[in-house]
Design an enzyme around this catalytic site. Structure first.
Site, PDB file in Angstrom:
ATOM      1  CB  VAL A  11      -0.949  -0.009   1.224  1.00 39.10           C
ATOM      2  CG1 VAL A  11      -1.710   1.307   1.339  1.00 39.10           C
ATOM      3  CG2 VAL A  11      -1.917  -1.176   1.130  1.00 39.10           C
ATOM      4  CG  ASP A  31       9.772   0.082   5.535  1.00 38.06           C
ATOM      5  OD1 ASP A  31       8.686  -0.139   4.967  1.00 38.06           O
ATOM      6  OD2 ASP A  31      10.258  -0.668   6.403  1.00 38.06           O
ATOM      7  CD  GLU A 161      -1.497  -8.566  -2.559  1.00 41.78           C
ATOM      8  OE1 GLU A 161      -1.024  -9.562  -3.111  1.00 41.78           O
ATOM      9  OE2 GLU A 161      -1.536  -8.429  -1.326  1.00 41.78           O
ATOM     10  CG  ASN A 220     -11.482  -5.562   2.433  1.00 43.11           C
ATOM     11  OD1 ASN A 220     -11.676  -5.235   1.261  1.00 43.11           O
ATOM     12  ND2 ASN A 220     -10.292  -5.469   3.002  1.00 43.11           N
ATOM     13  CB  CYS A 273      -7.102  -7.468   2.899  1.00 40.95           C
ATOM     14  SG  CYS A 273      -5.607  -6.638   2.429  1.00 40.95           S
TER      15      CYS A 273
END
Ligand code: UGA
Length: 445
Positions: A11, A31, A161, A220, A273
């Site tokens: 993401v 990161d 994805e 979702n 997810c």
């Protein structure tokens, strides 16, 4: 505008690179994984996503995207996105440790910042988390007057994805949860600059932070529910002569109240997810004494569907003990290298319970699967080795390499038995007289 993105997974990286593709934005990606940062510094993407490598190279060349492990570099940013993972804890609760740590680090940086800013939560978090937990952490770490000096915003992502870049560049909606006008204005400025005037007519939903958080979960939940629904219809079809689940999906899908997408029956939904978010919502329901049987049923239907694939095989072949079964496809869907919550794990484990000699193959995920699968399996070097001498083959994902196969290929290599096509990729007429059973999931003719 200067933008920070904290957490450079699927993401974060897609968000960072897409935003940096616009000449008005300079993006700094942060990161804590220095290996990931150094891969990015060489302008290659540590995650596989269609179109990402190409755009990454372009924005690096234009010097509009840089990656670092130093949170201090965020000091110049107007808007900072938090895109850190929020995995499931052992009890199904959402693990907020990494996100909280990132929020603390960002808070310490903006403590020294004099310009107005917004901190935008893109990570999926249970409703109430952004205001009650993340805002509090940022307020404490930054010592800022929230809503006056710094705004907190929820901006859930809807990236799938394989099509994540397209989903970002041409979204079907933008959802912004916000509690102060300044934060709302900053986000409007950012997205109208990026997408163009009136957001190019993309529906732009400004709502409360809690609504935005729940919109993500509800999306979702509903998408996975549609898949579970059609998988149940698919099992009904299998009991009914002259019946095929795709015909039912098409017959109902024309009704705009139902819609035709996400009605493709298969071996159950998987991925990073759906299960995580459904477990997160179940945990939320538990904490609020809510009885949500449809939500629980969605999960059990999915588990039943995975086991059902093995049931079809054993109903056909009989005792599976000692037989070789080839499993083609280990990722949770085609065109990704992601094996998180892949259907293959459950199906392999179900086969192993029946003492099957399981041989697996996938065009991209062999190494990862071998590492993560706790079962005794054989790993084939190619499709041919996987199906050679097999008493049965299960095709789990519709990779193009698998679509190309035909009845001649299977009959030349399999010992006999049964081919289970969970994605209905092949033409059944092609298999007539092939000397073995071709079974398409959800079809009975
Ligand atoms: C999903 C959502 O589609 C995204 O909108 C969301 O942003 C993302 O989760 C997330 O929360 O980050 P993704 O997990 O990449 O995206 O995959 P999907 O394309 O949604 O597929 C999920 C699973 O459902 C796969 O195993 C797929 O094979 C299965 N599926 C999907 C079906 O079996 N039938 C269908 O008709 C559609």
């Amino acid at each position: 505008m200067k933008i920070g993105v904290v957490g450079l997974g699927y993401v974060g990286l897609v968000t960072a690179v897409c935003l940096a593709s616009h000449s008005s934005f300079d993006v700094i990606g942060v990161d804590v994984d220095s290996r990931r940062v150094s891969i990015l510094q060489s302008a290659t993407s540590p995650v596989k996503e269609t179109g990402l490598d190409k755009l990454l190279a372009k924005v690096r060349l234009a010097q509009r995207f840089s990656a670092t492990s130093d949170f201090g570099d965020l000091i110049t940013c107007d808007v900072i996105f938090l895109t850190v993972g929020t995995p499931s804890g052992n009890d199904g609760s959402v693990d907020l440790n990494d996100l909280s740590e990132a929020a603390r680090n960002v808070g310490s940086v903006i403590a020294n910042q004099s310009k107005e800013n917004a901190i935008v939560i893109k990570s999926t978090v249970p409703p109430g988390t952004t205001r009650n937990i993340i805002r509090t952490i940022i307020k404490q770490a930054s010592n800022k007057k929230m809503e006056e000096e710094s705004s907190i915003v929820s901006n859930p992502e809807f990236l799938a994805e394989g099509s994540a870049m397209k989903n970002f560049l041409e979204p079907d909606r933008i959802v912004i949860g916000v509690q102060d006008e300044r934060g709302a204005r900053l986000m409007r400025n950012l997205y109208s600059e990026f997408y163009g005037r009136d957001f190019q007519k993309i529906p732009y939903i400004e709502t409360s932070i809690e609504n935005a958080e729940l919109i993500k979960y509800a999306s979702n939940y509903f998408l996975s529910l549609k898949v579970s629904f059609i998988n149940e219809i698919s099992r009904i079809c299998e009991t009914l002569e002259h019946s095929s689940v795709d015909a039912i999906a098409s017959g109902i899908g024309f009704d705009p109240r139902i819609g035709s997408q996400f009605l493709k029956a298969g071996p159950g939904w998987g991925g990073s997810c759906f299960r995580k978010d459904i477990l997160g919502l179940i945990n939320y329901a538990k904490n609020h004494n809510l009885d949500l049987p449809v939500l629980l049923g969605n999960l059990s239907t999915n588990d039943i569907q995975r086991r059902h694939v093995v049931e079809i095989l054993s109903n056909r072949v009989g005792d599976l003990g000692g037989k070789k079964i080839g499993v083609l496809g280990l990722t949770f869907k085609a065109n990704t290298d992601d094996i998180r919550d892949s259907q293959a794990f459950a199906i392999v484990s179900e086969l192993r319970k029946r003492n099957v000699r399981v041989c697996v193959y996938d065009p991209v995920a062999m190494g990862k699967f071998r590492e993560e699968c706790n079962e005794e399996i054989e790993c084939a070097k190619d499709i041919e080795e996987c199906v050679s001498g097999a008493d049965g083959v299960i095709v789990l994902t519709d990779w193009k390499e698998f679509k190309k196969l035909d009845s001649n290929f299977f009959s030349a290599h399999m010992k006999g038995g049964t081919l289970i096509d969970t994605r209905r990729m092949y033409n059944k007429d092609d298999f007539k007289g092939a000397g073995f059973a071709y079974i398409a999931l959800g079809v009975n003719d």
